[in-house]
Design a protein around this motif. Structure first.
Motif, PDB file in Angstrom:
ATOM      1  N   VAL A  73       0.799  -0.983   0.101  1.00 48.05           N
ATOM      2  CA  VAL A  73       0.006  -0.014   0.124  1.00 48.05           C
ATOM      3  C   VAL A  73       0.969   1.375   0.035  1.00 48.05           C
ATOM      4  N   LYS A  74       2.126   1.315   0.865  1.00 47.27           N
ATOM      5  CA  LYS A  74       2.726   2.555   0.914  1.00 47.27           C
ATOM      6  C   LYS A  74       3.445   2.849  -0.674  1.00 47.27           C
ATOM      7  N   SER A  75       3.871   1.695  -1.314  1.00 50.74           N
ATOM      8  CA  SER A  75       4.488   1.705  -2.454  1.00 50.74           C
ATOM      9  C   SER A  75       3.569   2.310  -3.500  1.00 50.74           C
ATOM     10  N   ILE A  76       2.137   2.024  -3.354  1.00 54.15           N
ATOM     11  CA  ILE A  76       1.192   2.547  -4.234  1.00 54.15           C
ATOM     12  C   ILE A  76       0.925   3.997  -3.965  1.00 54.15           C
ATOM     13  N   VAL A  77       0.704   4.233  -2.468  1.00 46.11           N
ATOM     14  CA  VAL A  77       0.420   5.782  -2.213  1.00 46.11           C
ATOM     15  C   VAL A  77       1.564   6.785  -2.619  1.00 46.11           C
ATOM     16  N   ARG A  79       3.151   6.808  -5.408  1.00 49.45           N
ATOM     17  CA  ARG A  79       3.342   7.291  -6.588  1.00 49.45           C
ATOM     18  C   ARG A  79       2.631   8.604  -6.983  1.00 49.45           C
ATOM     19  N   SER A  80       2.787   9.208  -8.104  1.00 51.21           N
ATOM     20  CA  SER A  80       2.277  10.401  -8.361  1.00 51.21           C
ATOM     21  C   SER A  80       0.776  10.522  -8.768  1.00 51.21           C
ATOM     22  N   GLY A  81      -0.015  11.151  -8.035  1.00 50.50           N
ATOM     23  CA  GLY A  81      -1.461  11.397  -8.265  1.00 50.50           C
ATOM     24  C   GLY A  81      -2.384  10.267  -7.471  1.00 50.50           C
ATOM     25  N   ILE A  82      -1.645   9.732  -6.564  1.00 52.59           N
ATOM     26  CA  ILE A  82      -2.271   8.803  -5.781  1.00 52.59           C
ATOM     27  C   ILE A  82      -1.987   9.173  -4.006  1.00 52.59           C
ATOM     28  N   SER A  83      -3.106   9.269  -3.515  1.00 51.18           N
ATOM     29  CA  SER A  83      -3.165   9.682  -1.868  1.00 51.18           C
ATOM     30  C   SER A  83      -3.830   8.673  -1.123  1.00 51.18           C
ATOM     31  N   TRP A  84      -3.604   8.860   0.274  1.00 50.97           N
ATOM     32  CA  TRP A  84      -4.293   7.991   1.007  1.00 50.97           C
ATOM     33  C   TRP A  84      -5.463   8.672   1.826  1.00 50.97           C
ATOM     34  N   CYS A  89     -10.312   5.136   4.913  1.00 48.71           N
ATOM     35  CA  CYS A  89      -9.157   4.118   4.816  1.00 48.71           C
ATOM     36  C   CYS A  89      -8.985   3.512   3.323  1.00 48.71           C
ATOM     37  N   MET A  90      -9.138   4.418   2.337  1.00 45.75           N
ATOM     38  CA  MET A  90      -9.031   4.053   0.938  1.00 45.75           C
ATOM     39  C   MET A  90      -7.911   4.941   0.223  1.00 45.75           C
ATOM     40  N   ILE A  91      -7.657   4.395  -0.884  1.00 48.02           N
ATOM     41  CA  ILE A  91      -6.668   4.817  -1.747  1.00 48.02           C
ATOM     42  C   ILE A  91      -7.456   6.076  -2.778  1.00 48.02           C
ATOM     43  N   ASN A  92      -7.038   7.167  -2.732  1.00 46.19           N
ATOM     44  CA  ASN A  92      -7.344   8.094  -3.701  1.00 46.19           C
ATOM     45  C   ASN A  92      -6.742   8.235  -4.928  1.00 46.19           C
ATOM     46  N   THR A  93      -7.345   8.530  -6.207  1.00 45.79           N
ATOM     47  CA  THR A  93      -6.488   8.946  -7.271  1.00 45.79           C
ATOM     48  C   THR A  93      -7.025   9.936  -7.833  1.00 45.79           C
ATOM     49  N   THR A  94      -6.283  10.769  -8.615  1.00 44.76           N
ATOM     50  CA  THR A  94      -6.575  11.930  -9.458  1.00 44.76           C
ATOM     51  C   THR A  94      -6.449  11.382 -10.941  1.00 44.76           C
ATOM     52  N   PRO A  95      -7.403  11.998 -11.692  1.00 47.31           N
ATOM     53  CA  PRO A  95      -7.530  11.508 -12.960  1.00 47.31           C
ATOM     54  C   PRO A  95      -6.224  12.287 -13.579  1.00 47.31           C
ATOM     55  N   GLU A  96      -5.830  11.589 -14.762  1.00 49.12           N
ATOM     56  CA  GLU A  96      -4.558  11.987 -15.620  1.00 49.12           C
ATOM     57  C   GLU A  96      -4.921  13.251 -16.415  1.00 49.12           C
ATOM     58  N   ASN A  97      -4.013  14.070 -16.453  1.00 56.29           N
ATOM     59  CA  ASN A  97      -4.249  15.256 -17.208  1.00 56.29           C
ATOM     60  C   ASN A  97      -4.836  15.101 -18.563  1.00 56.29           C
ATOM     61  N   GLY A  98      -5.814  15.856 -18.636  1.00 55.01           N
ATOM     62  CA  GLY A  98      -6.522  15.869 -20.080  1.00 55.01           C
ATOM     63  C   GLY A  98      -7.584  14.662 -20.163  1.00 55.01           C
ATOM     64  N   LYS A  99      -7.781  13.958 -19.238  1.00 55.11           N
ATOM     65  CA  LYS A  99      -8.632  12.648 -19.297  1.00 55.11           C
ATOM     66  C   LYS A  99      -9.765  13.140 -18.216  1.00 55.11           C
TER      67      LYS A  99
END
Length: 100
Positions: A73-77, A79-84, A89-99
């Motif tokens: 989980v720590k290695s995933i979090v 990464r760029s665009g990903i947060s906890w 208690c879930m992983i959040n992602t942000t949409p890629e630029n332009g998508k």
């Protein structure tokens, strides 16, 4: 040899709580938990969850499994665009630029 333990989320939380509580104490050695530390951790769990009757080996196995899961989980979090999200208690992602 102890049977495989049945770990509920309540048991896991109890284990994480006691590991966190004892982490910066004399129960930690240079390479992990001392024998006294393992004794105290197992005693704590068995005192709080009477029906569980954990053996030291079961608790050690679960601690190892939780460490591996934490590292993933720590290695995933990291990464760029990903947060906890600690509230959900879930992983959040942000949409890629332009998508969208």
């Amino acid at each position: 040899m102890a049977q495989r333990a049945r770990w509920t989320s309540q048991y896991e939380k109890g284990l994480v709580d006691v590991l966190t509580e004892y982490n910066f104490s004399h129960y930690r050695g240079q390479n992990g938990w001392t024998s006294e530390g393992w004794y105290r951790i197992v005693k704590y769990l068995n005192d709080h969850f009477l029906e569980a009757k954990f053996a030291k080996s079961q608790v050690q196995d679960k601690e190892g499994q939780l460490k591996k899961e934490y590292k993933v989980v720590k290695s995933i979090v990291n990464r760029s665009g990903i947060s906890w999200n600690s509230t959900s208690c879930m992983i959040n992602t942000t949409p890629e630029n332009g998508k969208k």
